[in-house]
Design a protein around this motif. Structure first.
Motif, PDB file in Angstrom:
ATOM      1  N   ILE A  47       0.616   5.121  -5.156  1.00 21.88           N
ATOM      2  CA  ILE A  47      -0.317   4.479  -6.082  1.00 21.88           C
ATOM      3  C   ILE A  47       0.370   3.941  -7.330  1.00 21.88           C
ATOM      4  N   TRP A  94     -10.850  14.220 -10.529  1.00 22.64           N
ATOM      5  CA  TRP A  94      -9.433  14.274 -10.152  1.00 22.64           C
ATOM      6  C   TRP A  94      -8.737  15.330 -11.005  1.00 22.64           C
ATOM      7  N   SER A 134       0.847  -1.186   0.000  1.00 21.75           N
ATOM      8  CA  SER A 134       0.000   0.000   0.000  1.00 21.75           C
ATOM      9  C   SER A 134       0.879   1.231   0.000  1.00 21.75           C
ATOM     10  N   VAL A 183      -3.489  -0.207  -4.272  1.00 23.47           N
ATOM     11  CA  VAL A 183      -3.888  -0.478  -5.647  1.00 23.47           C
ATOM     12  C   VAL A 183      -3.751  -1.962  -5.955  1.00 23.47           C
ATOM     13  N   GLN A 206      -9.460   1.354  -1.135  1.00 25.23           N
ATOM     14  CA  GLN A 206      -9.283   2.662  -1.770  1.00 25.23           C
ATOM     15  C   GLN A 206      -8.331   2.524  -2.942  1.00 25.23           C
ATOM     16  N   ASP A 207      -8.703   3.162  -4.087  1.00 24.93           N
ATOM     17  CA  ASP A 207      -7.840   3.161  -5.274  1.00 24.93           C
ATOM     18  C   ASP A 207      -7.585   1.747  -5.791  1.00 24.93           C
ATOM     19  N   THR A 208      -8.631   0.999  -6.032  1.00 24.48           N
ATOM     20  CA  THR A 208      -8.505  -0.389  -6.476  1.00 24.48           C
ATOM     21  C   THR A 208      -7.845  -0.503  -7.840  1.00 24.48           C
ATOM     22  N   LYS A 233      -4.218   3.876   0.748  1.00 21.84           N
ATOM     23  CA  LYS A 233      -4.283   3.618  -0.690  1.00 21.84           C
ATOM     24  C   LYS A 233      -3.590   2.304  -0.997  1.00 21.84           C
ATOM     25  N   ASP A 278     -12.858   6.223  -4.644  1.00 25.85           N
ATOM     26  CA  ASP A 278     -12.168   6.469  -5.925  1.00 25.85           C
ATOM     27  C   ASP A 278     -11.591   5.172  -6.479  1.00 25.85           C
ATOM     28  N   PHE A 279     -12.368   4.109  -6.447  1.00 27.25           N
ATOM     29  CA  PHE A 279     -11.739   2.816  -6.707  1.00 27.25           C
ATOM     30  C   PHE A 279     -11.562   2.476  -8.181  1.00 27.25           C
TER      31      PHE A 279
END
Length: 310
Positions: free
Chosen positions: A74, A211, A71, A111, A131-133, A109, A153-154
């Motif tokens: 990003i 964004w 994590s 990803v 988050q942020d997948t 975060k 925001d995924f």
């Protein structure tokens, strides 16, 4: 022109997915098909930019699981990163495995998948985090019948992408956004289109927020459950973006698709305006989205991992 007589790599027991990718010659010009047998693969995978035309395939997404626990940054932390062009992923689960409560808390975060190559396609995949997948970063991308799950925001980035018949499931417990698209100028031909998709969730969420100031997101013929808040969209605390974003819906349905209380700076498309978003032409997909090869030159070595634990 790529060689349509493809190579299949069937790695022996003990090999991991990254080793199979590394075995692909740099700058190859034929499709390489890597078959991944069912199992749990605890790996952090990168498909380098100099290894195009790789297809990585499981037999069913629930059986072939690629998992990581990184994590933070990003661009560096993704479980699976695609930098190469002409990549195809089929029937895979790509996930962030939550090892501690702090990983899934506010601001964390993590990803699961980063896609930064051009002409990438994913079929029947499951992409899971909080988050942020999915960092749908740059290039033209196609997602078909994929399940994508997260809370904040995924699905985010600045690619030009078509999501067709995908299932978006939000874990938001309040008003978090599903989409954060980053188009930064009107000259960029980027944006996310969701065609014939389905949205479900555990509580409530908005469809998207900008964004970038020229963020572009379109939902077409999509089912929206009552998880979607009536206002539909959020300006991320910057009202100046209301005049520059492009947020549109067309013939969506379900309790969350009621547009009577939508923010005034989102709009419905007319039938004429929607035409371009009803086919793969918007990403030039007819020229590069390919089916599974039928002929192979050789079989060299299937990835097998019989582990059932993380």
């Amino acid at each position: 022109m790529i060689n349509q007589r493809s190579t299949t790599i069937l790695p022996k027991n003990g090999y991991d997915i990254q080793e199979a990718i590394d075995a692909v010659p740099s700058n190859n010009k034929e499709v390489v098909f890597i078959l991944v047998e069912p199992g749990i693969y605890n790996e952090k995978i990168v498909v380098p930019a100099d290894k195009p035309f790789i297809t990585l395939s499981g037999s069913k997404p629930n059986g072939t699981v690629i998992t990581g626990s990184d994590s933070g940054n990003i661009f560096e932390s993704a479980t699976f990163t695609v930098l190469a062009s002409d990549f195809v992923g089929r029937y895979l689960t790509i996930q962030v495995y939550i090892t501690s409560p702090c990983m899934c808390g506010p601001g964390a975060k993590a990803v699961a998948l980063r896609v930064s190559g051009d002409r990438a396609a994913f079929f029947g995949c499951r992409i899971l985090s909080y988050q942020d997948t999915l960092l749908d970063d740059t290039g033209r991308h196609y997602y078909s019948n994929c399940y994508i799950e997260g809370a904040v925001d995924f699905i985010f980035g600045n690619a030009a992408s078509l999501f067709e018949r995908c299932h978006l499931h939000t874990l938001s417990e309040g008003d978090a956004s599903i989409i954060a698209q980053r188009r930064e100028s009107p000259s960029e031909e980027t944006g996310f289109t969701f065609l014939g998709c389905k949205i479900t969730g555990v509580r409530t969420a908005v469809l998207g927020r900008p964004w970038g100031p020229y963020s572009r997101v379109i939902f077409v013929l999509t089912y929206m459950s009552n998880v979607i808040l009536p206002q539909g969209w959020d300006d991320w605390g910057d009202s100046s973006k209301q005049s520059t974003v492009f947020y549109r819906e067309y013939k969506c349905y379900g309790p969350g698709a009621n547009n009577r209380k939508r923010v005034e700076w989102s709009q419905l498309l007319t039938a004429k305006e929607a035409e371009i978003f009803l086919t793969k032409n918007m990403i030039g997909g007819k020229n590069w989205i390919r089916s599974t090869p039928k002929r192979f030159k050789k079989a060299s070595f299937a990835i097998s991992n019989n582990s059932t634990t993380h």
